[in-house]
Design a protein around this motif. Structure first.
Motif, PDB file in Angstrom:
ATOM      1  N   CYS A 217       0.863  -1.186   0.000  1.00 24.42           N
ATOM      2  CA  CYS A 217       0.000   0.000   0.000  1.00 24.42           C
ATOM      3  C   CYS A 217       0.893   1.228   0.000  1.00 24.42           C
ATOM      4  O   CYS A 217       1.924   1.256   0.682  1.00 24.42           O
ATOM      5  N   VAL A 218       0.524   2.201  -0.782  1.00 20.56           N
ATOM      6  CA  VAL A 218       1.207   3.495  -0.801  1.00 20.56           C
ATOM      7  C   VAL A 218       0.131   4.558  -0.691  1.00 20.56           C
ATOM      8  O   VAL A 218      -0.754   4.645  -1.542  1.00 20.56           O
ATOM      9  N   PHE A 219       0.186   5.321   0.384  1.00 21.03           N
ATOM     10  CA  PHE A 219      -0.809   6.381   0.533  1.00 21.03           C
ATOM     11  C   PHE A 219      -0.611   7.432  -0.560  1.00 21.03           C
ATOM     12  O   PHE A 219       0.526   7.768  -0.914  1.00 21.03           O
ATOM     13  N   THR A 220      -1.710   7.940  -1.061  1.00 23.42           N
ATOM     14  CA  THR A 220      -1.607   9.133  -1.908  1.00 23.42           C
ATOM     15  C   THR A 220      -1.292  10.326  -1.008  1.00 23.42           C
ATOM     16  O   THR A 220      -1.460  10.266   0.209  1.00 23.42           O
ATOM     17  N   ARG A 221      -0.855  11.407  -1.614  1.00 19.38           N
ATOM     18  CA  ARG A 221      -0.573  12.596  -0.794  1.00 19.38           C
ATOM     19  C   ARG A 221      -1.823  13.080  -0.053  1.00 19.38           C
ATOM     20  O   ARG A 221      -1.773  13.312   1.164  1.00 19.38           O
TER      21      ARG A 221
END
Ligand code: FES
Length: 892
Positions: A430-434
């Protein structure tokens, strides 16, 4: 719009590549995902942060804004192409030996922008560097060493310092031990690990600050999206669906169960292939929302009869703090002068350039999480609770941390990816959006402080009456830490015989108030220092002199009754600032006289702020354990769980180890970041790693040296153990503190950092704009283990303090990005002069204390004092935006 999908041929770092794919794909994704060039970092996907800067046909561009379809025949250069084999380019070398990288997440983008500048302008001015790098944000360094590096690279004047000889590592300005990876783009951050078979996870978050909800039948969503593997909801959490920092404050659900307390709270998580989970709109999920009235302000939340956010928090008061000493009422009544005021501060976003990211996978009956964090061991224990596993079944491998500042002390995506990987037996990343990073994670507590400060006719402080309310938002997080630390520090770094300092951490339906560089002390310092300026004005005293007269010194008694036994260098800091203070005030007077004569609306002002800061936890156990191993070849392994977050702890600990063992530091290799391999060094917070883990290193070295004495010199005879070590030594250090009693009396910290800063500003009286012209900073750090890194911490703290003073104000739903939420750019940070005061702390490793948080605390008070000096208006509400400055001027 997508298609047609035709092969696109272009050059990357001199090599031809041909790719067929969606022509709308971002070049940054193509570089990272298709070509494995993860040196190009992604911080916002909106062209705001510049972390993904590459050279396209020679020009610096944000790769996130360039579609693959525009790449045919183009030539792109990335950070991976800068070095010639093992030989760094001039600008890479300059960044390395100037200390221009801290966490390193912005470094590739900075390097590519600098590379483009130097190609055209080999000897740039400071202004040219600022213009060329103005599109790349850095949250760590304060930019000054980046400017030095770029100009130095052009001038060819920067060479790596030769490694210090045995016994000379402490005090040496050596390059970071992890610096080569940073300047070559090989440092692995949370988003840089992407197993080929990994599924992607995206959280679905509440659009409401306060609501009930029900999730309906999800079958239709699955049917519509074959790439969707699972939708996690609260019932899927295998263990306890509550986590939090304190044993008594585990109040935050991994996934909300029918009720949300803030906008951005996760209610479900989509797991599947990346394209699918990115494509599904939240509105496709059958979620029935019942919005409820939201308590967004502390006053409303603490009012009688207000709805209660948590059953265990009557009046929405999470906790209170208190330090009381002496008779405040009588002392104020007997004071020659008193100053009083009400001060308000805003939510401040950490704005680290690396959004939260990580990947988890199952390994038999264990779960492994690789993710960005400041606290791998707390993460392990928290994950065990939410997973329903024993801590030994959880392995946390922290990625490089692309900035934290306190914001990565709380769990973020770790429980979601761990649960998904556990249930599906597949790696899940998972990579959070800004916007998600800004919406979902913690903020600096907004504060409302009412305080009165008194002094006698000679300017000696008599009493402080202080109350601070801190908006801790929807969940506890670090609210208790702020509520307890602030009263201890409320009197500032001064002798105040009578103190009544109380705090409340108040729940609201706003963003969660968490840890942020200073744990509430920066907010308190704004009030305390403004009132001190006011007293000086009433008494006709110089503002530096009143601070000097009241400075805590060795032998002074603090508001908690602690007698400072050693290392209290505020007096030396203020004395060191005298020449700059005299020059600045003279220059300001001359500038204002000339400006008035011209009818110029700009007025110059000078301000001063001072600080103290207790190193480590407040009256709580705070241990760190470090292990040192010796191998047969005579090399040493330093096993450290102290999480590097850019501040340089890896380098500092190696320097301490080298001198403690009396060996060249080139013989020491660090083993970091794995809860299975390294002992628990505690969290990276409260400026504690140099002092606490540094002491643990010294103790480990002593233990290893004792083993070496016993075993004799013939290492070949010794059996090899773990990691091929033949001998090892372990050291544990826990600062000597005592609990505070009901009046806050006791020893909350073993040692304190001290400092003072001068700010020079220009304020436009018609526009309300403030330009900071120069900062002079003097900090007592005990001993500077690595002066270059200490300066870097001071620069970075000042940049964040400047942002807090003038521009940073987070508003949920309105500033969830880096173009509406402003942080200082390279053009906003002025010239900074650092003066290092080394008043050795006998309890510290080689006399060292800490500087990470101290550097930020005096900046806003100094800037606000300078605005007042320029305009006559006291800024009671920060940030001091132009509108607020104008309003303050008009009401004065
Ligand atoms: Fe620039 Fe961390 S070093 S963002």
């Amino acid at each position: 719009m997508t298609g047609p999908w035709v092969p696109t041929t272009f050059r990357v770092n001199g090599s031809q590549v041909a790719l067929t794919g969606d022509p709308m794909r971002r070049l940054s994704d193509v570089l990272r995902d298709d070509l494995g060039l993860t040196g190009t970092k992604v911080g916002c996907d909106a062209g705001d942060c510049g972390a993904c800067t590459v050279r396209l046909d020679g020009e610096p561009v944000c790769a996130c804004l360039v579609p693959l379809g525009q790449m045919a025949g183009r030539d792109v250069a990335t950070v991976e192409g800068l070095a010639d084999g093992d030989r760094l380019s001039a600008v890479q070398s300059a960044f390395l030996c100037s200390g221009a990288a801290q966490c390193g997440i912005c470094t590739p983008g900075m390097l590519m922008a600098a590379d483009a500048l130097l190609a055209d302008t080999p000897h740039p001015t400071e202004r040219q560097v600022q213009d060329a790098l103005g599109g790349v944000l850095c949250r760590c360094t304060g930019y000054r060493k980046i400017i030095d590096a770029v100009r130095g690279a052009g001038a060819g004047v920067l060479d790596a310092t030769p490694p210090p000889t045995a016994g000379a590592a402490v005090g040496a300005r050596i390059a970071r031990v992890d610096g080569v990876d940073q300047v070559t783009g090989t440092t692995a951050f949370g988003a840089d690990e992407a197993p080929a078979d990994a599924l992607s996870l995206r959280a679905v978050r509440s659009p409401h600050a306060h609501a009930r909800f029900a999730i309906g039948d999800l079958a239709a969503v699955h049917a519509a999206h074959p790439g969707l593997v699972r939708i996690l909801v609260a019932a899927d959490v295998p263990g306890q669906n509550r986590y939090g920092i304190y044993a008594t404050g585990k109040d935050q659900p991994v996934l909300a169960n029918g009720y949300v307390r803030y906008a951005g709270e996760a209610v479900a998580a989509l797991v599947g292939d990346a394209g699918t989970v990115g494509r599904i709109a939240d509105s496709e999920l059958p979620i029935a929302w019942e919005p409820l009235p939201a308590l967004l302000e502390m006053e409303a939340a603490a009012a009688p009869g207000a709805a209660r956010l948590h059953a265990g928090s009557p009046g929405n008061i999470l906790t209170t703090g208190r330090v009381v000493r002496g008779g405040v009422v009588a002392a104020l009544a007997g004071s020659a002068v008193v100053a009083t005021g009400t001060f308000e501060t805003s939510h401040v976003e950490h704005a680290y350039i690396e959004p939260e990211a990580g990947v988890a996978w199952r390994s038999g009956d264990r779960i492994v999480a690789f993710a960005t964090t400041q606290t791998p061991y707390m993460d392990r224990d928290e994950l065990a609770l939410v997973m329903g596993l024993a801590p030994e079944q959880v392995q946390v491998i922290p990625s490089a941390c692309g900035g934290g500042f306190g914001g990565k002390l709380d769990l973020s995506l770790q429980p979601l990816i761990a649960i998904a990987a556990w249930l599906l037996d597949r790696p899940v990343r998972c990579v959070f959006t800004r916007p998600e990073s800004m919406l979902a994670t913690t903020k600096r507590h907004p504060a409302r402080i009412v305080a009165t400060l008194g002094a006698d006719a000679t300017g000696r402080l008599t009493a402080l009456d202080f109350h601070g309310d801190f908006d801790t938002g929807a969940y506890a997080s670090w609210g208790p830490t702020v509520a307890n630390r602030v009263p201890v520090h409320a009197s500032g770094p001064y002798v105040v015989p009578a103190v009544r300092a109380t705090t409340r951490a108040i729940h609201t339906n706003g963003p969660i108030g968490g840890a942020f560089r200073g744990f509430g002390v920066p907010q308190a310092a704004i009030a305390q220092e403004a009132l001190l300026d006011e007293l000086a004005a009433q008494l006709g005293m110089d503002r530096l002199e009143i601070r000097l007269r009241n400075a805590l010194r060795v032998g002074s008694v603090t508001a908690t009754g602690q007698i400072l036994a050693a290392s209290a260098g505020l007096g030396a800091c203020l004395e060191a600032l005298r020449p700059a203070w005299a020059r600045a005030t003279e220059e300001a007077a001359a500038a204002n006289a000339a400006g008035s004569a011209r009818g110029d609306p700009v007025r110059r002002g000078v301000g001063i702020g001072a600080m103290w800061y207790g190193i480590g936890n407040t009256s709580l156990p705070n241990p760190s354990t470090i292990r040192l191993g010796l191998r047969r070849d005579g090399s040493y392994l330093l096993f450290s769980g102290a999480q590097e977050i850019g501040q340089g702890s890896n380098t500092v600990l190696v320097q301490i180890a080298a001198d403690a063992l009396d060996v060249p530091l080139t013989r020491i290799r660090m083993v970091t970041g794995d809860t299975d391999r390294t002992p628990d060094a505690g969290k990276t917070s409260a400026s504690r790693q140099t002092f606490v883990s540094g002491n643990a290193v010294s103790l480990a070295a002593e233990a290893l040296l004792r083993s070496m004495e016993v075993s004799g010199p013939d290492l070949a005879q010794l059996p090899e153990g773990e990691d091929d070590c033949v001998l090892s030594g372990t050291g544990t250090y826990d600062p000597h503190t005592t609990p505070l009693d009901a009046d806050g009396q006791g020893i909350p910290y073993e040692t304190y950092g001290f400092g003072a800063q001068i700010a020079e500003v220009d304020v436009d009286l018609e526009l309300g704009t403030t330009v900071v012209r120069r900062i002079v900073a003097a900090h007592d750090v005990g001993r500077a283990i690595n002066p270059m890194l200490v300066e870097g911490q001071i620069h970075g703290g000042i940049a964040q303090g400047l942002g807090m003073a003038l521009m940073e104000e987070y508003r949920a739903g309105r500033t969830d990005n880096l173009h509406d939420y402003l942080i200082p750019t390279i053009g906003d940070v002025p010239e900074i002069e650092c003066i290092l005061i080394e008043d050795p702390e006998p309890a510290g490793p080689f006399g060292a204390k800490g500087v990470g948080e101290p550097a930020l605390i005096p900046t806003a008070p100094a800037i606000l004092g300078a605005i007042r000096d320029a305009t006559g208006a006291r800024m009671d509400h920060v940030p001091a935006t132009p509108a607020r400055v104008l309003a303050a001027i008009r009401s004065t």
